[in-house]
Design an enzyme around this catalytic site. Structure first.
Site, PDB file in Angstrom:
ATOM      1  N   CYS A 190       0.863  -1.181   0.000  1.00  0.00           N
ATOM      2  CA  CYS A 190       0.000   0.000   0.000  1.00  0.00           C
ATOM      3  C   CYS A 190       0.895   1.225   0.000  1.00  0.00           C
ATOM      4  O   CYS A 190       2.114   1.109   0.152  1.00  0.00           O
ATOM      5  CB  CYS A 190      -0.942   0.016   1.196  1.00  0.00           C
ATOM      6  SG  CYS A 190      -2.371   1.102   0.916  1.00  0.00           S
ATOM      7  N   CYS A 227      -4.064   6.121   0.505  1.00  0.00           N
ATOM      8  CA  CYS A 227      -3.502   4.861   0.010  1.00  0.00           C
ATOM      9  C   CYS A 227      -3.109   4.903  -1.466  1.00  0.00           C
ATOM     10  O   CYS A 227      -2.836   3.865  -2.072  1.00  0.00           O
ATOM     11  CB  CYS A 227      -4.487   3.716   0.285  1.00  0.00           C
ATOM     12  SG  CYS A 227      -4.765   3.478   2.054  1.00  0.00           S
ATOM     13  N   LYS A 287     -11.958  -5.077   3.393  1.00  0.00           N
ATOM     14  CA  LYS A 287     -11.367  -4.193   4.396  1.00  0.00           C
ATOM     15  C   LYS A 287     -12.293  -3.011   4.603  1.00  0.00           C
ATOM     16  O   LYS A 287     -12.660  -2.318   3.647  1.00  0.00           O
ATOM     17  CB  LYS A 287      -9.990  -3.719   3.932  1.00  0.00           C
ATOM     18  CG  LYS A 287      -9.327  -2.763   4.907  1.00  0.00           C
ATOM     19  CD  LYS A 287      -7.919  -2.438   4.480  1.00  0.00           C
ATOM     20  CE  LYS A 287      -7.305  -1.411   5.407  1.00  0.00           C
ATOM     21  NZ  LYS A 287      -5.935  -1.058   4.986  1.00  0.00           N
ATOM     22  N   GLU A 345     -16.791  -8.209  -3.014  1.00  0.00           N
ATOM     23  CA  GLU A 345     -15.370  -7.804  -3.012  1.00  0.00           C
ATOM     24  C   GLU A 345     -14.463  -9.028  -3.094  1.00  0.00           C
ATOM     25  O   GLU A 345     -13.497  -9.055  -3.853  1.00  0.00           O
ATOM     26  CB  GLU A 345     -15.040  -7.023  -1.719  1.00  0.00           C
ATOM     27  CG  GLU A 345     -15.413  -5.557  -1.739  1.00  0.00           C
ATOM     28  CD  GLU A 345     -14.419  -4.719  -2.530  1.00  0.00           C
ATOM     29  OE1 GLU A 345     -13.485  -5.275  -3.137  1.00  0.00           O
ATOM     30  OE2 GLU A 345     -14.582  -3.487  -2.547  1.00  0.00           O
ATOM     31  N   LYS A 348     -10.960  -7.714   7.400  1.00  0.00           N
ATOM     32  CA  LYS A 348     -10.344  -6.776   8.328  1.00  0.00           C
ATOM     33  C   LYS A 348     -11.279  -5.623   8.601  1.00  0.00           C
ATOM     34  O   LYS A 348     -11.822  -5.080   7.647  1.00  0.00           O
ATOM     35  CB  LYS A 348      -9.041  -6.259   7.696  1.00  0.00           C
ATOM     36  CG  LYS A 348      -8.308  -5.237   8.509  1.00  0.00           C
ATOM     37  CD  LYS A 348      -7.104  -4.789   7.752  1.00  0.00           C
ATOM     38  CE  LYS A 348      -6.405  -3.729   8.582  1.00  0.00           C
ATOM     39  NZ  LYS A 348      -5.261  -3.176   7.887  1.00  0.00           N
ATOM     40  N   SER A 352      -5.052  -3.177  15.289  1.00  0.00           N
ATOM     41  CA  SER A 352      -4.437  -2.400  16.365  1.00  0.00           C
ATOM     42  C   SER A 352      -5.433  -2.022  17.464  1.00  0.00           C
ATOM     43  O   SER A 352      -5.129  -2.160  18.660  1.00  0.00           O
ATOM     44  CB  SER A 352      -3.799  -1.141  15.787  1.00  0.00           C
ATOM     45  OG  SER A 352      -4.747  -0.386  15.057  1.00  0.00           O
TER      46      SER A 352
HETATM   47  C1  PBG Z   1      -3.061   0.728   5.463  1.00  0.00           C
HETATM   48  C2  PBG Z   1      -3.278  -0.233   6.562  1.00  0.00           C
HETATM   49  C3  PBG Z   1      -4.000   0.009   7.729  1.00  0.00           C
HETATM   50  C4  PBG Z   1      -3.876  -1.136   8.500  1.00  0.00           C
HETATM   51  C5  PBG Z   1      -3.100  -2.035   7.792  1.00  0.00           C
HETATM   52  N1  PBG Z   1      -2.745  -1.460   6.579  1.00  0.00           N
HETATM   53  C6  PBG Z   1      -4.689   1.212   8.209  1.00  0.00           C
HETATM   54  C7  PBG Z   1      -5.728   1.875   7.439  1.00  0.00           C
HETATM   55  O1  PBG Z   1      -6.225   1.365   6.423  1.00  0.00           O
HETATM   56  O2  PBG Z   1      -6.094   2.973   7.840  1.00  0.00           O
HETATM   57  C8  PBG Z   1      -4.486  -1.302   9.856  1.00  0.00           C
HETATM   58  C9  PBG Z   1      -3.850  -2.275  10.734  1.00  0.00           C
HETATM   59  C10 PBG Z   1      -4.220  -2.136  12.157  1.00  0.00           C
HETATM   60  O3  PBG Z   1      -4.998  -1.252  12.562  1.00  0.00           O
HETATM   61  O4  PBG Z   1      -3.700  -2.935  12.940  1.00  0.00           O
HETATM   62  N2  PBG Z   1      -3.479   0.348   4.207  1.00  0.00           N
HETATM   63 ZN    ZN Z   2      -3.038   2.107   2.760  1.00  0.00          ZN
END
Ligand code: PBG
Ligand code: ZN
Length: 316
Positions: free
Chosen positions: A113, A123, A189, A227, A242, A268
């Site tokens: 990304c 992104c 996602k 998707e 996710k 996270s």
């Molecule tokens: C970015 C990305 C994100 C995460 C993984 N890759 C954040 C977002 O999309 O804002 C989140 C991972 C996490 O919160 O542990 N493409």
């Molecule tokens: Zn990203």
């Protein structure tokens, strides 16, 4: 029903799901020009590693028998397109090489990304009206994937939710002769507020706006199946849902519908909830993390991306 729950050994005999170290993937953050590994305030126990210290934790992951690590760069060379990630000698290239050199047996997944490398935090590159340019992004993502594959990445995991990104990466990898490098698609996602701590961890907060024009609406479940179907048709070898915990229904439906190797990202914010609840004395972090992993497996996950991977593996 209670006869099957009478003793530890009977419970073990009738247990339907297991969690093993190889089912877990540890996400890691590598910051360039960092003097020493630095704790991430919103994720107690997680660090931004230096380009040197990353080797130690990768070795821990390998000896714990984890399924893989997933690498995220914390860039000091950001611009509109995230060009550093498409450059030989850039952070992505260096960090993948470093980990593969130290741990050739460890499966290394490169998150593909641009948000960690763009100055606006989105992104992909922005058009003049401030929108992420889908087709420019997928053209670039192929270049980024090849940089990661050349550096030794075993799996490419695109997380940007651009339309057509899986096909673009497959074509770029094949053209560069990486015909055997699998793609783990962040297929469903969602635009989730549970990513909060990640944005501190990876240093990719948005200057303005949000990701709602490319990530999914948390209200939608059927759309996730569309998707995932698209990504499979474009060549995804593995798929991911996710976030994790609030989206177990989506995970379950994706696994039931497609029967693909299916992963859940225990993100996270989910990790932070456990850690801060434990710090407040509300629950036992170790036990809660283990239970969570079992629940992901029960819901259909073949594997889980989780910041708790080493803590859970230690208990097994
Ligand atoms: C970015 C990305 C994100 C995460 C993984 N890759 C954040 C977002 O999309 O804002 C989140 C991972 C996490 O919160 O542990 N493409
Ligand atoms: Zn990203």
């Amino acid at each position: 029903m209670r006869r099957n729950r009478g003793t530890d050994s009977i419970r073990k005999l009738v247990r339907e799901t297991t969690i093993e170290p190889q089912h877990m993937i540890l996400p890691l953050f590598v910051e360039e020009t960092l003097a020493e590994r630095t704790p991430i305030r919103s994720m107690p126990g997680v660090y931004r590693e230096t380009e040197q210290s990353i080797v130690n934790i990768a070795k821990d992951a390998q000896s714990a028998g984890l399924g893989a690590v997933m690498l995220f760069g914390v860039s000091h060379h950001k611009d509109n397109t995230g060009s550093d990630s498409m450059r030989a000698g850039g952070l992505l290239d260096r960090m993948v090489r470093r980990v593969k050199d130290a741990c050739p047996e460890l499966v290394v997944i490169a998150d593909a990304c641009f948000c960690e490398y763009t100055d606006h935090g989105h992104c992909g590159p922005l058009t003049h009206d401030g929108c992420v340019d889908n087709d420019a992004t997928i053209e670039n993502i192929g270049k980024q994937a090849v940089i990661a594959a050349k550096a030794g990445a075993d799996i490419i995991a695109p997380s940007g939710m651009m339309d057509g990104q899986i096909a673009a990466i497959r074509e770029a990898l094949d053209d560069a002769n990486f015909i055997n490098t699998p793609i783990m698609a962040y297929a469903a996602k969602y635009a989730s507020c549970f990513y909060g701590p990640f944005r501190e961890a990876a240093g990719c907060s948005l200057n303005k706006g949000d990701r709602k024009t490319y990530q999914m609406d948390p209200a939608n479940g059927d759309e996730a199946l569309r998707e995932v179907a698209l990504d499979i048709n474009e060549g995804a070898d593995m798929v991911m849902v996710k976030p994790g915990l609030p989206y177990l229904d989506v995970l379950y439906r994706v696994k039931e519908t497609f029967g693909m190797p299916t992963f859940a990202y225990n993100i996270s914010g989910e990790y932070a909830m456990l850690k801060f609840a434990a710090e407040a004395g509300a629950l036992d972090y170790e036990k809660a993390a283990l239970e969570m992993m079992l629940c992901f497996r029960r819901a259909g996950a073949d594997g889980i991306l989780t910041y708790a991977a080493l803590d859970v593996a230690k208990q097994l």
